[in-house]
Design a protein around this motif. Structure first.
Motif, PDB file in Angstrom:
ATOM      1  N   LYS A  75      -0.918  -0.400   6.805  1.00 40.53           N
ATOM      2  CA  LYS A  75      -0.731  -0.151   8.246  1.00 40.53           C
ATOM      3  C   LYS A  75      -1.852   0.743   8.788  1.00 40.53           C
ATOM      4  O   LYS A  75      -2.378   0.509   9.863  1.00 40.53           O
ATOM      5  N   ALA A 112       3.955   2.448  -0.851  1.00 42.22           N
ATOM      6  CA  ALA A 112       5.407   2.618  -0.918  1.00 42.22           C
ATOM      7  C   ALA A 112       6.095   1.538  -1.752  1.00 42.22           C
ATOM      8  O   ALA A 112       7.195   1.771  -2.276  1.00 42.22           O
ATOM      9  N   PRO A 129      -3.037   4.640  -0.381  1.00 43.07           N
ATOM     10  CA  PRO A 129      -3.213   3.297   0.189  1.00 43.07           C
ATOM     11  C   PRO A 129      -2.119   2.987   1.204  1.00 43.07           C
ATOM     12  O   PRO A 129      -0.957   3.343   1.001  1.00 43.07           O
TER      13      PRO A 129
HETATM   14 FE1  SF4 Z   1       1.765   1.748   4.726  1.00 41.80          FE
HETATM   15 FE2  SF4 Z   1       4.185   2.632   4.268  1.00 41.80          FE
HETATM   16 FE3  SF4 Z   1       3.803   0.221   5.409  1.00 41.80          FE
HETATM   17 FE4  SF4 Z   1       3.257   0.528   2.869  1.00 41.80          FE
HETATM   18  S1  SF4 Z   1       5.289   0.771   3.816  1.00 41.80           S
HETATM   19  S2  SF4 Z   1       1.929  -0.438   4.393  1.00 41.80           S
HETATM   20  S3  SF4 Z   1       2.470   2.587   2.773  1.00 41.80           S
HETATM   21  S4  SF4 Z   1       3.313   2.194   6.286  1.00 41.80           S
END
Ligand code: SF4
Length: 330
Positions: A131, A140, A128
């Motif tokens: 972005k 993350a 998931p």
């Molecule tokens: Fe995507 Fe990484 Fe941003 Fe979370 S931190 S939305 S996983 S780019």
């Protein structure tokens, strides 16, 4: 990789027209990030508009002492340019701190600004990522985020921007020149990238179809002492864990101008306005630098596994500011 259309443009207006005529198109510079993302299935452009042959490959002296850097100037050429080395050393140092020699020979000024986060969840289409796929979640947040943001992040995205060059441009008060369907305009480099908020899929303030045409380095910061320092896991070919670019002018024993930007702490190069304000008019002492940097970093909100970034960034910033002030203090 999915099939895509390819067109090579020879003027800026033909490039933007080719882009507008092909829904789902991307501009292609050196391709050092975009082509990787296409191979991973993260980017699936319907067409590539190759802009590497546009007449934007020169560094031009401006009346008054600034420099205009064309968007297709390669990172190696910009780092080695005598005027950049002499008048904007932080920019040359930042460029040389990025990637590898081979990549710098190919990567362009515009492409460097537009490179995307190296968050591993963004690069893995099985995970998931808001972005890459808005609304899918952020892997993350509760996952591996040692390298992620401590400033300005949101519940939707905690990614950092990977560019070294952009951090120096933010500290040096550079401007980014753009051309698009509504004509030409420019943005401060420090405001070119966005914080994630609830729209992390948007990295920058670019409007649809706009092309980066140049970066302008102002006369105001030319020739001032400037430095870029970067901490990373290995000595080369690694993204920053934290970095600092700064420019400092000391006059009559006090700080007359400070431009400070942090890298790898946020979704964009983090211009340290509060630290700059705290330093303006202050004697360039260790205590003043500590106070200023602490004021800035008091806004940090570390995640479970990246609290180390705050003291790391603090230490780099104090080292950079102390080195820049040394001639004025001796
Ligand atoms: Fe995507 Fe990484 Fe941003 Fe979370 S931190 S939305 S996983 S780019």
């Amino acid at each position: 990789m999915k099939p895509f259309d390819y067109v090579r443009a020879d003027t800026v207006t033909r490039a933007t027209a080719a882009y507008a005529a092909r829904p789902g198109a991307h501009y292609l510079g050196g391709g050092t990030n975009l082509v990787d993302l296409m191979k991973l299935g993260v980017e699936e452009p319907a067409a590539l508009v190759d802009v590497t042959r546009l007449p934007l490959d020169t560094v031009e002296e401006l009346p008054g002492g600034g420099l205009r850097v064309g968007a297709t100037v390669r990172n190696s050429d910009l780092a080695a340019h005598p005027a950049v080395r002499e008048r904007y050393p932080a920019l040359s140092q930042a460029l040389l701190a990025g990637a590898s020699g081979q990549l710098r020979n190919t990567a362009t000024t515009g492409g460097n600004l537009l490179q995307r986060t190296r968050c591993p969840y963004f690069q893995d289409t099985a995970k998931p990522c808001n972005k890459r796929e808005p609304g899918s979640g952020c892997g993350a947040l509760d996952g591996v985020h040692r390298d992620h943001a401590v400033l300005g992040h949101s519940a939707h995205c905690i990614a950092t921007h990977p560019s070294d060059m952009a951090v120096a441009l933010a500290a040096l008060d550079a401007e980014v020149e753009l051309y698009g369907p509504d004509g030409a305009r420019s943005l401060p480099a420090a405001g070119f990238h966005r914080l994630p908020g609830d729209r992390p899929e948007r990295d920058t303030e670019l409007r649809p179809g706009e092309l980066v045409t140049a970066v302008v380095l102002p006369a105001a910061t030319a020739g001032l002492p400037s430095l870029y320092r970067k901490a990373r896991d290995r000595a080369s070919y690694a993204f920053a864990l934290a970095s600092v670019a700064a420019v400092l002018r000391v006059q009559d024993g006090v700080v007359a101008h400070a431009g400070i930007a942090f890298g790898a702490l946020a979704h964009r190069p983090w211009r340290a306005r509060r630290a700059e304000e705290a330093l303006r008019g202050a004697a360039p002492t260790e205590a003043a630098f500590e106070h200023a940097v602490d004021v800035e970093l008091s806004a940090a909100r570390p995640l479970r596994d990246n609290a180390y970034k705050v003291p790391l960034a603090r230490g780099i910033a104090l080292d950079v500011l102390t080195r820049l002030a040394a001639p004025a203090r001796s």
